[in-house]
Design a protein around this motif. Structure first.
Motif, PDB file in Angstrom:
ATOM      1  N   ILE A 157       2.143   7.500  -3.489  1.00  0.00           N
ATOM      2  CA  ILE A 157       0.813   6.736  -3.708  1.00  0.00           C
ATOM      3  C   ILE A 157       1.217   5.529  -3.665  1.00  0.00           C
ATOM      4  N   HIS A 158       0.009   4.301  -3.638  1.00  0.00           N
ATOM      5  CA  HIS A 158      -0.925   3.433  -3.959  1.00  0.00           C
ATOM      6  C   HIS A 158      -1.077   3.255  -4.094  1.00  0.00           C
ATOM      7  N   THR A 159      -0.648   2.284  -5.827  1.00  0.00           N
ATOM      8  CA  THR A 159      -2.194   2.760  -6.752  1.00  0.00           C
ATOM      9  C   THR A 159      -2.580   1.315  -7.153  1.00  0.00           C
ATOM     10  N   SER A 203      -8.476  -6.313 -15.511  1.00  0.00           N
ATOM     11  CA  SER A 203      -7.196  -7.342 -15.392  1.00  0.00           C
ATOM     12  C   SER A 203      -6.054  -6.663 -14.446  1.00  0.00           C
ATOM     13  N   LEU A 204      -4.967  -7.031 -14.006  1.00  0.00           N
ATOM     14  CA  LEU A 204      -3.562  -6.539 -13.045  1.00  0.00           C
ATOM     15  C   LEU A 204      -2.944  -5.713 -13.746  1.00  0.00           C
ATOM     16  N   THR A 205      -2.584  -4.620 -13.823  1.00  0.00           N
ATOM     17  CA  THR A 205      -2.755  -3.551 -14.088  1.00  0.00           C
ATOM     18  C   THR A 205      -0.906  -3.739 -14.683  1.00  0.00           C
ATOM     19  N   VAL A 206      -0.528  -2.473 -15.752  1.00  0.00           N
ATOM     20  CA  VAL A 206       0.115  -2.964 -15.960  1.00  0.00           C
ATOM     21  C   VAL A 206       0.899  -1.418 -15.966  1.00  0.00           C
ATOM     22  N   SER A 207       1.080  -0.649 -15.391  1.00  0.00           N
ATOM     23  CA  SER A 207       1.201   0.708 -14.599  1.00  0.00           C
ATOM     24  C   SER A 207       0.505   1.477 -13.488  1.00  0.00           C
ATOM     25  N   GLY A 208       1.183   2.205 -12.191  1.00  0.00           N
ATOM     26  CA  GLY A 208      -0.140   2.931 -11.804  1.00  0.00           C
ATOM     27  C   GLY A 208       0.667   4.395 -12.610  1.00  0.00           C
ATOM     28  N   GLN A 209       1.150   4.335 -13.339  1.00  0.00           N
ATOM     29  CA  GLN A 209       0.819   5.522 -14.245  1.00  0.00           C
ATOM     30  C   GLN A 209      -0.886   6.793 -14.050  1.00  0.00           C
ATOM     31  N   LEU A 210      -1.299   6.078 -15.055  1.00  0.00           N
ATOM     32  CA  LEU A 210      -2.992   6.565 -14.428  1.00  0.00           C
ATOM     33  C   LEU A 210      -3.162   7.573 -13.279  1.00  0.00           C
ATOM     34  N   GLU A 211      -2.833   6.663 -12.390  1.00  0.00           N
ATOM     35  CA  GLU A 211      -3.971   6.954 -11.045  1.00  0.00           C
ATOM     36  C   GLU A 211      -2.551   7.379 -10.214  1.00  0.00           C
ATOM     37  N   GLY A 212      -1.502   7.553 -10.784  1.00  0.00           N
ATOM     38  CA  GLY A 212      -0.153   8.328 -10.129  1.00  0.00           C
ATOM     39  C   GLY A 212      -1.175  10.094 -10.383  1.00  0.00           C
ATOM     40  N   GLU A 213      -1.407   9.992 -12.016  1.00  0.00           N
ATOM     41  CA  GLU A 213      -1.115  11.416 -12.443  1.00  0.00           C
ATOM     42  C   GLU A 213      -2.401  11.993 -12.074  1.00  0.00           C
TER      43      GLU A 213
END
Length: 462
Positions: A157-159, A203-213
């Motif tokens: 997945i591209h977040t 802002s620039l993301t610190v993680s793609g986790q939330l969108e990955g969920e």
């Protein structure tokens, strides 16, 4: 004539075969008998190839300009080498000088250069043995990461890189704006982000986790692999402002499932590097850190020990060690604590779990004791933490409570809460910093040397 990569020539070509190699000159030695030895390197493998260029070969009239750093094309016949350092060499039939290099000013002379100096010429350092090898290791590691997840049916997945959500809740994010900063600097009023490009603070993301969920709760197992950014004013050898993260998210997984996947993942990636980049790994073991291969074999050769945070604190406090950072229950583990557990106490990888609630972000599932969360960290010898993850909080009431505890506005995370409101499921995931993995595998001391172009405080060149 079609070009053949030097690594392919060295591995597959047999005496009598005619090939065309193209690359950059490492060295040139001239013989009094009227011929020259030219070592050419193209980055396809650790070794270059030596070409013997006779004075009668077309192009030899330019031999004095074939200096270190120059680019050349050489057509030649593969011959068994008379020397002991290589199996084969080329007997040149044609020499073409493609690009000259000013011998007097070319920065990469045939001598030892410090890594600090090479960071100042990051546009040329991939031509060195060390950084060519790091580039190939990164490539092999990235391919192994995709291989691992694709073989298990995960979706890639591209977040987004730009976000309005702070996944970690630490506030150390780079702002993204199209507002006129010169006008803002002269103004005493607060910034009105409603006039900004996105209509709110981004802002620039610190993680793609939330969108990955989001995707994990819709299409099943998935993973992200992309750049992340943290505005942490740190100049340590372990931190970067821009780095790549691998973050799988899995529905219907609990913490135990998460730990099993993380262990299999790290073993798979390291195993592929050891298998596919043996020459490069031998170089790192001989020139950078003589413990690298032993460390990696230790990781792939052991079942990872599972240990609760509380049990780890007991071991550390009873160890008799003197710590730079004193440890007690509720405190964050530092690198010295993690390395003690993996290098001295257990002498193998460890997975710690059930960390204090106050140490971890809002999205980690709370345990029934009210004090800990279903978090995990994978610790390995020599670097400490290599993977961090958790079972995610799937209960909407607890999620909203944790958001408030962490000083975050639940309204900002309305879409994240919806995943718990409409068909919530247990799920889990973890994150691996790609450059931290490269640092582990290569034995490099400074993480700035594990990424092509480092971004750190006061440094964004190239």
């Amino acid at each position: 004539m079609k070009r053949t990569r030097i690594a392919t020539v060295l591995q597959d070509s047999q005496p009598g075969e005619v090939v065309n190699v193209r690359g950059w000159v490492r060295t040139r030695r001239d013989s009094k008998q009227g011929f020259s030895f030219v070592e050419v390197y193209d980055g396809s493998g650790f070794h270059g190839i030596q070409a013997v260029v006779d004075g009668n070969v077309p192009g030899y009239e330019h031999i004095k300009e074939v200096t270190t750093g120059a680019s050349v094309s050489i057509v030649g016949e593969v011959k068994a080498s008379q020397g002991q350092k290589q199996r084969i060499e080329l007997l040149a039939q044609d020499l073409k000088l493609i690009g000259k290099a000013d011998a007097e000013h070319y920065p990469l002379q045939k001598k030892q250069h410090s890594f600090e100096f090479l960071r100042e010429i990051a546009h040329l350092r991939p031509r060195t043995n060390t950084f060519g090898a790091i580039a190939r290791i990164r490539n092999t590691a990235a391919a192994a990461i995709h291989e691992f997840f694709q073989e298990r049916g995960f979706l890639y997945i591209h977040t987004p890189i730009i976000t309005t959500s702070d996944c970690e809740g630490a506030g150390q994010m780079f702002s993204v704006t199209t507002l006129d900063l010169h006008k803002l600097a002269k103004s005493n009023s607060e910034v009105d982000f409603s006039h900004d490009f996105f209509g709110k603070h981004a802002s620039l993301t610190v993680s793609g986790q939330l969108e990955g969920e989001i995707f994990a709760c819709s299409v099943g197992e998935c993973y992200t692999f992309g750049p992340t950014f943290r505005a942490e004013n740190s100049n340590t050898t372990r931190h970067l402002a821009e780095f790549w993260m691998v973050e799988p998210e899995m529905p219907f997984y609990d913490l135990n499932d998460n730990m099993e996947l993380a262990e299999s993942f790290i073993k798979h990636v390291i195993g592929r590097i050891l298998e596919r980049r043996a020459d490069d790994m031998q170089f790192f073991n001989e020139r950078i850190d003589t413990t690298v291969l032993d460390t990696l074999q230790n990781i792939v050769g052991h079942d990872f020990i599972r240990l609760s945070y509380t049990e780890a604190i007991d071991i550390l406090t009873q160890s008799g060690q003197k710590w730079d950072y004193p440890i007690e229950w509720g405190g964050a583990l530092q690198s010295e604590h993690e390395r003690y557990l993996t290098e001295k106490h257990f002498k193998q990888p460890v997975i710690l779990y059930d960390y204090p609630r106050t140490l971890k972000p809002f999205y980690m599932r709370c345990n029934e004791d009210g004090k800990t969360v279903r978090a995990m960290d994978v610790l390995v010898p020599r670097v400490g933490e290599i993977i961090g993850g958790s079972q995610r909080e799937e209960r909407i009431d607890m999620l909203e409570l944790r958001l408030k505890e962490c000083g975050l506005d639940p309204a900002t995370y309305w879409w994240y809460a919806d995943l718990r409101r409409y068909g919530t499921v247990p799920h889990a995931g973890f994150g691996l910093g790609f450059e931290r993995l490269i640092q582990l595998v290569t034995g490099m001391v400074n993480i700035r040397d594990c990424i092509p172009f480092h971004r750190t405080p006061k440094s964004a060149d190239f």
